[in-house]
Scaffold this motif. Sequence first.
Motif, PDB file in Angstrom:
ATOM      1  N   UNK A   1      -7.852   7.024   1.598  1.00 50.56           N
ATOM      2  CA  UNK A   1      -8.143   8.223   2.393  1.00 50.56           C
ATOM      3  C   UNK A   1      -9.590   8.155   2.824  1.00 50.56           C
ATOM      4  N   UNK A   2      -9.896   8.719   3.992  1.00 50.68           N
ATOM      5  CA  UNK A   2     -11.261   8.724   4.508  1.00 50.68           C
ATOM      6  C   UNK A   2     -11.950  10.032   4.121  1.00 50.68           C
ATOM      7  N   UNK A   3     -13.263  10.114   4.300  1.00 52.62           N
ATOM      8  CA  UNK A   3     -13.973  11.359   3.986  1.00 52.62           C
ATOM      9  C   UNK A   3     -13.434  12.567   4.780  1.00 52.62           C
ATOM     10  N   UNK A   4     -12.806  12.320   5.921  1.00 53.86           N
ATOM     11  CA  UNK A   4     -12.227  13.412   6.716  1.00 53.86           C
ATOM     12  C   UNK A   4     -10.814  13.774   6.274  1.00 53.86           C
ATOM     13  N   UNK A   5     -10.328  13.082   5.251  1.00 56.25           N
ATOM     14  CA  UNK A   5      -9.002  13.398   4.739  1.00 56.25           C
ATOM     15  C   UNK A   5      -7.877  12.623   5.406  1.00 56.25           C
ATOM     16  N   UNK A   6      -8.204  11.705   6.288  1.00 56.70           N
ATOM     17  CA  UNK A   6      -7.169  10.911   6.952  1.00 56.70           C
ATOM     18  C   UNK A   6      -6.681   9.801   6.021  1.00 56.70           C
ATOM     19  N   UNK A   7      -5.380   9.541   6.091  1.00 54.43           N
ATOM     20  CA  UNK A   7      -4.782   8.514   5.237  1.00 54.43           C
ATOM     21  C   UNK A   7      -4.544   7.231   6.027  1.00 54.43           C
ATOM     22  N   UNK A   8      -4.572   6.132   5.341  1.00 56.74           N
ATOM     23  CA  UNK A   8      -4.322   4.845   5.991  1.00 56.74           C
ATOM     24  C   UNK A   8      -3.922   3.801   4.968  1.00 56.74           C
ATOM     25  N   UNK A   9      -3.451   2.682   5.482  1.00 54.73           N
ATOM     26  CA  UNK A   9      -3.130   1.547   4.598  1.00 54.73           C
ATOM     27  C   UNK A   9      -3.887   0.328   5.093  1.00 54.73           C
ATOM     28  N   UNK A  10      -4.278  -0.492   4.164  1.00 50.45           N
ATOM     29  CA  UNK A  10      -5.024  -1.694   4.525  1.00 50.45           C
ATOM     30  C   UNK A  10      -4.234  -2.552   5.505  1.00 50.45           C
ATOM     31  N   UNK A  11      -2.942  -2.676   5.275  1.00 47.67           N
ATOM     32  CA  UNK A  11      -2.104  -3.516   6.133  1.00 47.67           C
ATOM     33  C   UNK A  11      -2.010  -3.007   7.562  1.00 47.67           C
ATOM     34  N   UNK A  12      -2.388  -1.742   7.785  1.00 48.44           N
ATOM     35  CA  UNK A  12      -2.295  -1.165   9.125  1.00 48.44           C
ATOM     36  C   UNK A  12      -3.495  -1.468  10.009  1.00 48.44           C
ATOM     37  N   UNK A  13      -4.534  -2.085   9.488  1.00 51.35           N
ATOM     38  CA  UNK A  13      -5.714  -2.395  10.286  1.00 51.35           C
ATOM     39  C   UNK A  13      -5.426  -3.564  11.218  1.00 51.35           C
ATOM     40  N   UNK A  14      -5.814  -3.414  12.472  1.00 48.59           N
ATOM     41  CA  UNK A  14      -5.567  -4.451  13.472  1.00 48.59           C
ATOM     42  C   UNK A  14      -6.898  -5.093  13.885  1.00 48.59           C
ATOM     43  N   UNK A  15      -7.047  -6.356  13.577  1.00 50.65           N
ATOM     44  CA  UNK A  15      -8.254  -7.102  13.956  1.00 50.65           C
ATOM     45  C   UNK A  15      -8.032  -8.564  13.631  1.00 50.65           C
ATOM     46  N   UNK A  16      -8.845  -9.405  14.270  1.00 51.84           N
ATOM     47  CA  UNK A  16      -8.751 -10.827  13.981  1.00 51.84           C
ATOM     48  C   UNK A  16      -9.142 -11.101  12.531  1.00 51.84           C
ATOM     49  N   UNK A  17     -10.164 -10.352  12.047  1.00 55.03           N
ATOM     50  CA  UNK A  17     -10.600 -10.481  10.662  1.00 55.03           C
ATOM     51  C   UNK A  17     -10.749  -9.096  10.044  1.00 55.03           C
ATOM     52  N   UNK A  18     -10.418  -8.991   8.759  1.00 53.61           N
ATOM     53  CA  UNK A  18     -10.641  -7.765   7.998  1.00 53.61           C
ATOM     54  C   UNK A  18     -11.478  -8.116   6.772  1.00 53.61           C
TER      55      UNK A  18
END
Length: 347
Positions: A216-233
């Motif tokens: 979760x982010x400081x703004x309360x938004x949820x996410x998953x690591x696998x959902x990040x889109x980029x050439x590199x993470x």
Amino acid sequence: MRLCGEIISMNKMNIKKKLVAFVSTVVLMALVVVCLGLLLVKVCSGTDEWKEVRIEPVVGSAAKDSVHVVHYTRPEIPQVMTEPADRAAYYVKHYWDDYLVDDTAWVNGMDTEQLYADFIDALKYAEPEANLKALYTMMVRMEADSTAYKRFCLLGEKYLYEPNSPMRNEDYYIAVLEQMVASGRLTEWEKIRPADRLKQARKNRPGMKAADFAYVTPKGESGRMSGLKAEYTLLFFYDPDCSNCRKFEKVFEEMPAFVEMVEQGTLRVLAVYPDENEEEWLVKSAHMPRGWIVGWNKAGDIRSRQLYDIHATPSLYLLDRRKRVILKDASMDQLIGYLATRDAKKK
């Protein structure tokens, strides 16, 4: 008067005789001492203890401490071997052949530790397969003595596992752990920790898909690591109160090429706090570098399920587009070196 003169004359003669006898006795005793000394040297020179002992050059003060015992001799590479890889493989394979394992003071001394450090440094010249075999063989060699074996288990931890060791190397440590788990020198209870470390070391290896987790982010938004889109993470596991983490953050902030990759979306940085102090994390999250995703593993499964082996912060994992591990628990130099090489290839 004549009688007195005779008496005086006789006394002088007696004194002279006594003086001569005394001098003769002293001379005789000196000759006896000299003869005994010569005899002792002759006798001792025929024993093994007084023969010349060949001392091979070792590190530190080992030669001075080993006047009568050869504690260690470095392997001599056969002259017929000319290929660098073959020579290196032979050297590391036989490095511990002539190491004295049953001298406790020697085993626990600084010279042994220096020999160990030199050995780890020499491994870089050999092929990976030869390295792992040499490490395994070293541990088997030390099984000949319980003190030597436990000493080398500790040296492996210090040089290959500890976060601040410049020689830290998971590949090498896995070879040591595998031998420890199989060793008859350790009890089942003593094998618990190396077995757990081996299990963790085998997770998220380069080429494997990285374990997924939610944040979760400081703004309360949820996410998953696998959902990040980029050439590199870049996974940046950190602690809000970690001074070393702030040093890393500052270096990245002041690195133009790194900042450019983040701004262009080529690199996504996910800074993850894996522990429980939400309040501290929230307070300090505002100070994280611009463009980074700041998250908290609210579910706590990174720790509870041991998804990642984080025994010190920061811990850096570089992933590719498909979230496969490129670098695991990388150092700053390793990360910068990889990204710099990648950037040079594109140009």
